[in-house]
Scaffold this active site. Structure first.
Site, PDB file in Angstrom:
ATOM      1  N   HIS A 197       0.825  -1.210   0.000  1.00  0.00           N
ATOM      2  CA  HIS A 197       0.000   0.000   0.000  1.00  0.00           C
ATOM      3  C   HIS A 197       0.858   1.258   0.000  1.00  0.00           C
ATOM      4  O   HIS A 197       1.975   1.276   0.510  1.00  0.00           O
ATOM      5  CB  HIS A 197      -0.956  -0.030   1.187  1.00  0.00           C
ATOM      6  CG  HIS A 197      -2.053  -1.036   1.001  1.00  0.00           C
ATOM      7  ND1 HIS A 197      -3.106  -0.818   0.161  1.00  0.00           N
ATOM      8  CD2 HIS A 197      -2.216  -2.286   1.496  1.00  0.00           C
ATOM      9  CE1 HIS A 197      -3.893  -1.890   0.159  1.00  0.00           C
ATOM     10  NE2 HIS A 197      -3.373  -2.807   0.960  1.00  0.00           N
TER      11      HIS A 197
ATOM     12  N   ARG B   7      -8.731 -12.756   6.551  1.00  0.00           N
ATOM     13  CA  ARG B   7      -8.006 -11.720   7.273  1.00  0.00           C
ATOM     14  C   ARG B   7      -8.182 -11.986   8.773  1.00  0.00           C
ATOM     15  O   ARG B   7      -9.256 -12.416   9.193  1.00  0.00           O
ATOM     16  CB  ARG B   7      -8.575 -10.350   6.952  1.00  0.00           C
ATOM     17  CG  ARG B   7      -8.689 -10.022   5.461  1.00  0.00           C
ATOM     18  CD  ARG B   7      -9.583  -8.796   5.315  1.00  0.00           C
ATOM     19  NE  ARG B   7      -9.808  -8.373   3.948  1.00  0.00           N
ATOM     20  CZ  ARG B   7     -10.818  -8.783   3.174  1.00  0.00           C
ATOM     21  NH1 ARG B   7     -11.665  -9.702   3.622  1.00  0.00           N
ATOM     22  NH2 ARG B   7     -10.982  -8.311   1.962  1.00  0.00           N
TER      23      ARG B   7
ATOM     24  N   CYS C 134       2.777 -22.993 -19.406  1.00  0.00           N
ATOM     25  CA  CYS C 134       2.103 -21.689 -19.378  1.00  0.00           C
ATOM     26  C   CYS C 134       3.041 -20.595 -18.884  1.00  0.00           C
ATOM     27  O   CYS C 134       3.018 -19.479 -19.374  1.00  0.00           O
ATOM     28  CB  CYS C 134       0.864 -21.743 -18.496  1.00  0.00           C
ATOM     29  SG  CYS C 134      -0.336 -22.983 -18.995  1.00  0.00           S
TER      30      CYS C 134
ATOM     31  N   CYS D 135       1.705 -29.598 -16.136  1.00  0.00           N
ATOM     32  CA  CYS D 135       2.943 -29.738 -15.361  1.00  0.00           C
ATOM     33  C   CYS D 135       2.797 -30.456 -14.029  1.00  0.00           C
ATOM     34  O   CYS D 135       3.790 -30.859 -13.452  1.00  0.00           O
ATOM     35  CB  CYS D 135       3.589 -28.371 -15.131  1.00  0.00           C
ATOM     36  SG  CYS D 135       2.643 -27.332 -14.003  1.00  0.00           S
TER      37      CYS D 135
END
Lengths: 477, 430
Positions: free
Chosen positions: A50, A311, A402, A440
């Site tokens: 942030h 959280r 990928c 994979c």
């Protein structure tokens, strides 16, 4: 052995604490219930560092956000991990939102966050044409950045181990007892004695504190669902796009991740169980609608994976960092948003607390730095790739199509401690692309089985009962 | 299947084919037949054959060879031809990027990192399976959720089983084949669940893989949530209404440790994306002309990398054409430029190729949106053909000849599949 410090919890906070403490002449132990570090809340974090202007002054969250932001730039360089200062745009979708942007700007300016600028509609449109036309202004913050939260955990952890950290993975703490002038941390795998216990147990920090007899707070899990979108959308946004926050939530973000995918989310829902990480139709739809409100070009068909994290919200809605009435037991709890951002600053603060509590912090004369893990083969120039391949042919043997991850990188991840399929995945990105491991996963399993000299059916996705395949029954002879 | 690695990889090839599955091998043979002297096939698997290597069941080759072969047998026949033509194959090699100037960057343990160039390139990259993320399946993220093709790899090539009690979501052919395969291995197969009101695989597979093994097929039913923290513990299934919305009042929780997803294939598009080819948003593959040339000169594409085929035999047919065209282009033999654009109309979702020419015969492959009995396919005003039925899971294959096409001046040709006027319910029951 009696440790100076035992850290309970190997999320990004525990890893940052370990990294900070192993710079000193201390015997430090990290105890984690999962089979790897970063496998709880940290793994599901959206990776946003942030900008420094989001959290209110006068709270620990606010004080440590900006301090943490400034530390990550250098820390990522030291750790050799990715850090990209992408900046953020907080959008005002109506005139009523504009004063809120101004308030955030004032908050950041007061803290010394540089570069906060109010953009008018045209500036935003010129910068990022994919942003909704229903936008009247934006607050631009150049200091906001992205990292990979699990990469950060592994790098902090690996460096700490290289500098003497002792580790007890797969050790769930069952009790904590005070004995004379130290603590005994009891686990399923044995007891550990330490002078100081740091409670960085995330969602379970309230329970760990209660074990030490200082259960003065509760942790309330708040679920966030996130969607990962295909790399095809790379470039649709250059900055992290925020809606104008409300008092209860930062809202649904559109995040250009470090690896070129777009992540959208998180939702915010109070839940009761601390392992309630299910994704839901409603949650996914809410995230999608929230993202489309900011960037209408985002399509549900581009979703390659959905996941959820919890959280750890403590009573009082702020971080709980500090000593307790039980001498030597220090809480590092309630580390919700902006916890990832604040983590290095939290570690710094905890070191200061330990010093105040009488722990001698004598810096080591040598600190081992590890080679950068970030130099991914796929990101190198053809010449650099050819050079590495000449050194070790396994570099040019591609395992994950990928993301272009090579056999050598998988082997390195296994040797660095990747014991599970997810351990490899989160260390290398193998399996995180659009095929989600269809190509994979078995290749990684085969390499892990070979490295560990164990049959495929003994391997797990992420430890515990997450077995992957079973052995074929013996043919009758 | 054995493939000889060339002793020296050349720097320059006439035609380079990416992918050694049925499409790539047929394309290479086509190119060689057209006169290309140096043809190279590149594949990332250890051996040639593509997905056929793990398809050890029978059912391949009825159209092309007039007999039923297993996947590896079908592949082996083409590999023998590839070798007879002196075509180079390099396996265990990853094509990192193909460029418009027809250079390709390769990576492998034995070749290192190399850039080679070609006179023409054929993309025969095949398809990948749709994953959980594509269908938004809520719940936890335990181990035990695999695409059917991955489970097939476990069982047929790695000698292990994906679990002990399996639910299969989706009735595509791979799902049906795997239902039988797991049952044969002693895995309890609880059932196959299909959200559509009709199965998505071939009827013969419904009979041979499900009915013969007493495995129930639940139509208009889907998995709505997965449960289990570490390993999959159960799934919730629910019937759906005609808008495909689950009827939760009738949901049931089914214990299982394995969920196989057989929810469709989509063309592998990495190389096509890197080339910035023009793509078809419906098929997910590149736009191709009647010679299987993409939007870039000298770059051809074929097989499941262009659109998903029902049978490998059709892949072979289309890929021989692509290879021939690529070979011909080296010698300046290019047929007249296509003058017809195919426009999917009523009940047509896609048509490959995307353009054709009025001067010669073409085979076109169409997919429909919904099932219809006794219908007709109309190509503009020039051609109409009766069809007994159409079905979303089955490709409609139509041969268009110059006899009809010559009536068309060129431009956009709309294709509609419509109910037949006055068709009676029992007309073609026999």
């Amino acid at each position: 052995m009696r440790y100076d410090v035992a850290i309970v919890g190997g999320g990004v906070v525990g890893c940052a604490l370990a990294y900070a403490l192993t710079r000193y002449q201390l015997n430090t132990l990290l105890i984690e219930k999962a089979c790897d570090v970063g496998f709880g809340t940290s793994k599901a974090n959206s990776g946003v560092i942030h900008g420094g202007h989001h959290s209110r002054a006068g709270t620990l969250r606010g004080d440590l956000e900006w301090a943490g932001n400034r530390q990550w730039l250098l820390l990522c360089r030291d750790l050799g991990i990715g850090f990209r200062q992408v900046g953020e745009l907080m959008l005002a979708l109506s005139d009523a939102d504009v004063p809120v942007l101004e308030e955030y700007k004032r908050q950041g300016d007061a803290r010394g966050v540089p570069g906060l600028t109010l953009w008018d509609r045209q500036q935003v449109r010129d910068d990022t044409p994919s942003i909704t036309e229903d936008m009247v202004a934006a607050l631009y913050a150049p200091t906001t950045a992205v990292i990979n939260p699990y990469e950060a955990c592994f790098a902090l952890f690996d460096h700490a181990r290289a500098n003497g950290l002792r580790v007890a993975l797969d050790h769930a703490v069952t009790g904590i007892a005070a004995v004379q002038d130290s603590w005994v941390v009891q686990t399923q795998g044995g007891d550990f004695e330490a002078d100081f216990v740091l409670n960085a147990a995330g969602l379970y920090a309230d329970e760990v504190a209660a074990m030490a007899g200082v259960g003065t707070f509760d942790i309330h899990p708040r679920k966030g669902e996130e969607l990962l979108l295909d790399k095809r959308l790379e470039g649709i946004v250059r900055h992290i796009i925020f809606p104008c926050p409300t008092p209860i939530s930062k809202g649904i973000l559109v995040i250009p991740t470090l690896d070129g995918t777009i992540m959208i989310g998180p939702s915010a829902q109070e839940v009761t169980a601390k392992d309630e990480v299910t994704t839901t139709m409603e949650g996914g739809s809410e995230v999608f609608a929230g993202a489309q409100r900011l960037v209408p070009g985002i399509q549900m068909r581009d979703c390659i994976a959905e996941f959820a994290g919890l959280r750890a919200i403590a009573d009082g809605d702020d971080f709980i960092i500090g000593t307790t009435v039980a001498h030597g037991f220090v809480n590092v709890a309630g580390i919700q948003s902006p916890g990832l951002t604040a983590a290095p600053a939290i570690a710094e603060r905890v070191c200061a607390i330990l010093r105040d509590e009488g722990l001698a912090l004598r810096p080591k004369t040598t600190f081992v730095s590890l080679p950068a893990v970030r130099a991914r083969f796929a990101g190198l120039t053809t010449e650099e790739q050819a050079r590495l391949s000449a050194q070790d042919a396994r570099y040019s043997h591609i395992i994950c199509r990928c993301e272009g991850i090579s056999e050598r990188e998988i082997i390195d991840a296994i040797r660095a401690g990747g014991n599970t399929l997810d351990g490899i995945k989160f260390r290398t990105r193998a399996g995180m692309g659009r095929c989600q491991g269809a190509f994979c996963a078995w290749r990684c399993m085969a390499l892990l089985a070979q490295e560990r000299q164990t049959p495929l059916h003994t391997l797990t996705k992420r430890g515990g009962g997450s077995w992957l395949v079973c052995a074929r029954p013996e043919e009758p002879s | 299947m054995i493939s000889d690695k060339p002793h020296h990889l050349r720097q320059q090839y006439d035609v380079v084919v990416t992918g050694a599955g049925p499409a790539g091998m047929a394309a290479a043979i086509g190119a060689s037949e057209a006169g290309a002297a140096h043809v190279l096939i590149i594949d990332r698997e250890r051996e040639a054959g593509g997905i056929l290597q793990q398809c050890i069941h029978q059912g391949f080759g009825m159209h092309h060879f007039g007999e039923e072969l297993t996947g590896p047998e079908y592949a082996q026949r083409f590999l023998a031809q590839v070798e007879a033509h002196g075509i180079d194959i390099i396996t265990d090699t990853f094509v990192d990027v193909a460029r418009s100037d027809k250079t390709l960057k390769l990576m492998s343990a034995h070749e290192g990192v190399r850039v080679i160039s070609a006179g023409a390139v054929v993309l025969a990259t095949g398809a990948r399976e749709r994953t959980r993320g594509a269908i938004r399946l809520p719940g936890t993220r335990p181990s035990g959720i695999y695409t059917a093709g991955v489970a097939q790899r476990f069982v047929n090539m790695l000698g292990c089983l994906p679990g002990t009690r399996a639910v299969i979501l989706g009735s595509g052919d791979i799902g049906l084949i795997m239902a039988r395969r797991l049952a044969l291995e002693g895995v309890e197969v609880v059932g196959v669940y299909e959200i559509m009101p009709h199965p998505n695989g071939l009827n013969r597979n419904i009979v041979h893989c499900l009915h013969d093994f007493d495995i129930p097929l639940h139509l208009s039913t889907t998995v709505v949530e997965v449960h289990g923290r570490d390993r999959l513990e159960s799934v919730t299934v629910a019937p759906v209404d005609d808008q495909r919305v689950p009827i939760m009042a009738q949901a049931a929780q089914i214990p299982c440790d394995t969920l196989l997803l057989a929810i469709g294939l989509i063309p592998e598009r990495e190389l096509a994306d890197g080339l910035r080819l023009r793509m078809d948003t419906v098929t997910g593959g590149p736009l191709v002309s009647s010679t299987m040339e993409t939007s870039q000169d000298g770059i051809y594409a074929c097989g499941n990398g262009v659109h998903i085929h029902d049978l490998v035999d059709f892949v072979t047919q289309e890929s021989l054409l692509a290879g021939h065209s690529a070979g011909d282009s080296l010698f300046g033999r290019r047929p007249p430029v296509d003058n017809v654009r195919m426009i999917p109309g009523e009940n047509v979702v896609s048509c490959v190729p995307h353009t054709i020419s009025t001067d010669r015969e073409h085979t076109v492959y169409l997919r429909v949106r919904r099932a219809l009995d006794k219908c007709a396919i109309r190509f503009g005003e020039i051609y109409e053909k009766k069809l007994r039925y159409v079905f979303p899971a089955e490709t409609v294959t139509v041969r268009l000849t110059p006899r009809f096409l010559a009536r068309f001046p060129g431009g956009a040709l709309r294709i509609d599949i419509l109910p037949r006027q006055g068709a009676r319910g029992d007309e073609e029951a026999a």
